[in-house]
Design an enzyme around this catalytic site. Sequence first.
Site, PDB file in Angstrom:
ATOM      1  N   CYS A  43       0.822  -1.135   0.055  1.00  0.00           N
ATOM      2  CA  CYS A  43       0.022   0.061   0.055  1.00  0.00           C
ATOM      3  C   CYS A  43       0.876   1.169  -0.067  1.00  0.00           C
ATOM      4  CB  CYS A  43      -0.907  -0.161   1.080  1.00  0.00           C
ATOM      5  SG  CYS A  43      -2.273   1.082   1.085  1.00  0.00           S
ATOM      6  N   ASP A  79      -8.541  -3.500  -7.381  1.00  0.00           N
ATOM      7  CA  ASP A  79      -8.023  -2.491  -6.509  1.00  0.00           C
ATOM      8  C   ASP A  79      -8.491  -1.020  -6.853  1.00  0.00           C
ATOM      9  OD1 ASP A  79      -6.874  -0.732  -4.580  1.00  0.00           O
ATOM     10  OD2 ASP A  79      -4.611  -1.667  -5.005  1.00  0.00           O
ATOM     11  N   HIS A 108      -7.494  -4.653  -3.109  1.00  0.00           N
ATOM     12  CA  HIS A 108      -6.546  -3.940  -2.429  1.00  0.00           C
ATOM     13  C   HIS A 108      -6.218  -4.706  -1.148  1.00  0.00           C
ATOM     14  CE1 HIS A 108      -3.919  -0.493  -1.467  1.00  0.00           C
ATOM     15  NE2 HIS A 108      -4.494  -0.517  -0.306  1.00  0.00           N
TER      16      HIS A 108
END
Length: 247
Positions: A125, A183, A214
């Site tokens: 991330c 995502d 994600h």
Amino acid sequence: MIIQKHDVDLNTPTGTMCCTVYRPQADGKFPCIIFYSEIFQQTAPIARSAAMMAGHGFVVIVPEVFHELNPIGTVLGYDDQGKDKGNTDKFTKPLESHDSDTIAILNFFANAEYCNGQFGSMGVCLGGHLAYRAALNPHIQATFCLYATDIHSNTIPCGEGNDSFTRTGEIQGEIVMVWGKQDPHVPTEGRQKIYQQLIDTNRLFSWHEFNAQHAFMRDEGDRYDPALALECYTKAVALFQRALHKA
């Protein structure tokens, strides 16, 4: 390998930064991986990921990415409050401060008795972006980025022309980019933009897109994909074993 864990406090231009170190119990010198967390800092899933990598014969260093903005030891929750605070921190701390954090880590661990002077970077991330950013430093020899946010959108503050996307051509080591096609944080157009930039700048890279959401590596919550996570750990270990030559 059986591992051990300890903390190291480093001085940086923006204050004290606590780094948690996961490394083999065995004697010897090992390659280092700087493991950058998501916006929540060192949560239990991040700690488990770091331990997983360390058990393959690496010194894994997990810095507190927002050490200037929180008391030492702060871990944000995987809830709306934690997400809001983490995103506020992300859009407050400039990339230049992350750069100086990385330099502090490299300078300290290059001289640690258990490190062999070889460095890689890895992250998820926000941490995927910070691993990509760290790769701009020539001491980073290999990088593994998982669903890296904000590279395509240039939404983390920085000086003009100093964003990570624009500086992609400075990456010298091998880089692996991993994405989830479901995502929403990095849509198809964003991934294509980064891919083309890596092509245009003639970087040495590999590219993997999976049917995943994600945070599919996070072993808490309903987006976790255990089989895919195992595949990605295997790819990461292979990259670092190949690129970071043990002394």
